[in-house]
Design an enzyme around this catalytic site. Sequence first.
Site, PDB file in Angstrom:
ATOM      1  CG  HIS A 363     -51.124 -68.720  85.978  1.00 26.36           C
ATOM      2  ND1 HIS A 363     -49.829 -68.896  85.551  1.00 26.36           N
ATOM      3  CD2 HIS A 363     -51.345 -69.706  86.884  1.00 26.36           C
ATOM      4  CE1 HIS A 363     -49.297 -69.938  86.170  1.00 26.36           C
ATOM      5  NE2 HIS A 363     -50.212 -70.440  86.993  1.00 26.36           N
ATOM      6  CD  GLU A 364     -54.010 -69.285  89.613  1.00 22.86           C
ATOM      7  OE1 GLU A 364     -54.235 -70.510  89.570  1.00 22.86           O
ATOM      8  OE2 GLU A 364     -52.908 -68.824  89.930  1.00 22.86           O
ATOM      9  CG  HIS A 451     -44.526 -72.999  90.035  1.00 22.86           C
ATOM     10  ND1 HIS A 451     -44.841 -74.013  90.912  1.00 22.86           N
ATOM     11  CD2 HIS A 451     -45.665 -72.287  89.848  1.00 22.86           C
ATOM     12  CE1 HIS A 451     -46.118 -73.911  91.252  1.00 22.86           C
ATOM     13  NE2 HIS A 451     -46.642 -72.872  90.619  1.00 22.86           N
TER      14      HIS A 451
END
Length: 671
Positions: A363-364, A451
């Site tokens: 994800h990062e 999000h």
Amino acid sequence: MRRTPHRRAVATGALVAVTAMLAVGVQAGTGSAAAQRPGTTHATADPGALPVKLSPSQRAELIRAAGATTAETAKLLKLGAKEKLVVKDVSKDADGTTHTRYERTYDGLPVLGGDLVVHQSKGGTLKGVTKAVRAQLKVASTTAKIKPATAEAKAVKSAQARGSKQTEAAKAPRKVVWAADGTPVLAYETVVGGLQDDGTPNALHVITDASTGAKIFEYQAIENGVGNSKYSGKVTIGTSGSAPNFTMTDATRGNHKTYNLNHGSSGTGSLFTDADDTWGDGTAQNAQTAGVDAAYGAQETWDYYKTVHGRSGIRGDGVGAYSRVHYGNSYVNAFWDDGCFCMTYGDGSGNANPLTSIDVAGHEMTHGVTAATADLTYSGESGGLNEATSDIFGTAVEFYANNAADPGDYLIGEKININGDGTPLRYMDKPSKDGASADYWSSNVGDKDVHYSSGVANHFFYLLSEGSGPKDIGGVHYDSPTFDKLPVPGIGRANAEKVWFKALTQYMSANTNYAAARTATLKAAADLFGQDSPTYNTVANTWAAVNVGSRVPGDGGGTVFENTTDVAIPDAGAAVTSPVTVSRSGNAPSALQVTVDIVHTYRGDLVIDLIAPDGTAYRLKNSNANDSADNVKATYTVNASSKAASGTWKLRVKDVYAEDTGYINGWKLTF
């Protein structure tokens, strides 16, 4: 002042051939019933449309070559005299097609929201351009009316209202041209640093009108991720050195390094070292354990992008980012910072569960890939797409790693128990199960936190991968609904990943919203699988399943065939065409409807024809030198009953007078 309508046609020679943008069409309907049947077998991706693995030196050479011709490219694209291009990224398909991403400057100032991608064939022919802003940029003056200090004060005040623990700008305001809203405005961009209210570093970008001082826009550049278990079992990680001085440096993956912040919140920290090259013990109490998980997740993400998508490192240049673990005290988050080119992980509540799992690393690092390519603005719908892209490829990396201790799934944060009750942080099959995320698009979805607005794209990706309805995958039960209550079959996760990656890197831009994401993925699907294919149709139907666009109609009456790809119309030049492929038995109707959407500054310049598959031309509109109105948005009726419906129909447009410009925005046939 408008010139006289009596004009002389002017030929533009070679320029016409170069600026006639003929990109792959976007077809909203083909009447293919197979696309709506669960269990449909989908084609393998066209190998020629898949990205090739460029070495850092090959990529650098492509960037150098593109950088040497930016002036010529700007001229061919008819950019304004004060506009210049700066090469940001280049990708290349197996068939030789290159996709060069540029940023723009105006009179020497950075243009925010002015990015574009130029698509060229192996021979150098221009196939199309993806632009965030289509028109030439024009700003009345580049002299600001307010002082930088005023912009800075307003930015700091805005950050304080968000709960930022910082009273000064991290970077002095810089003058820019803000073009993300479509109308270029001279502005200041101020970056406010410090910490956010939860301890996350702050990098709030505030855009202030340089004439009035009013805030135009703001977005957070620190892009947060989500947590997952620290347990990946016994793994092999890349390290360097020799006894007794091993370091957590992966020399085979861009020299990725993993550092220990030791509960600090600034700086790099200390590089992990070890005497015997055996790291951690699988518990949170051992500081090395979180480092092992972060390093392992980083290497799996690196390998995934290189193996599956041919991308060597986040920026494609073979350079590794670095990881920092043990950030803060009981910090329940992880984040990507493009400024330090690094991933940072907290240790979770009570410092008991470091947020260092495989999918969090994916994800990062994907936030970095997004920043290096489409650079989706981290706010509104584009911010939701940014966050969803990280969820999508974090999930893809988890499946790719195929680790028995943390098998692939469509749940985000399922093992860290971040909610305290054993539930995941987010669900891709039905995002609303988290209590806040959106299952489907709505007009206010962009108002949600990124999000939660990400839910629309996460849901789309799950449906595109696996299809709708109840099913068990890897021991997890899913039950994915659709907005229109109709099923979608899915095209398989591997194909869905290819579609999203190609759309992200070649067809999305900073301001892409959900409607534009649909267009981008359809272009990608057309490249990979063919426009008239079940896979392409399923992509369209899956967007409809999350309330973005319409489904592919069936074989009944009212079937629509559409192309929404922009095609530039040369000024006083050769005619251009936009194709639509029709798969339909029998003859065309006696009342065939042709809906035309053309953006042009003087519609009287244009002659428009519908061309049947056998070459027969039906005149829709003649030129008229006295018709000075903008644009052509009209539906024409044609008696085409003597022609077979099946085949490629074309909209042909010719500009017969000089000076005004425009493009085909889209058109459709309704049978």
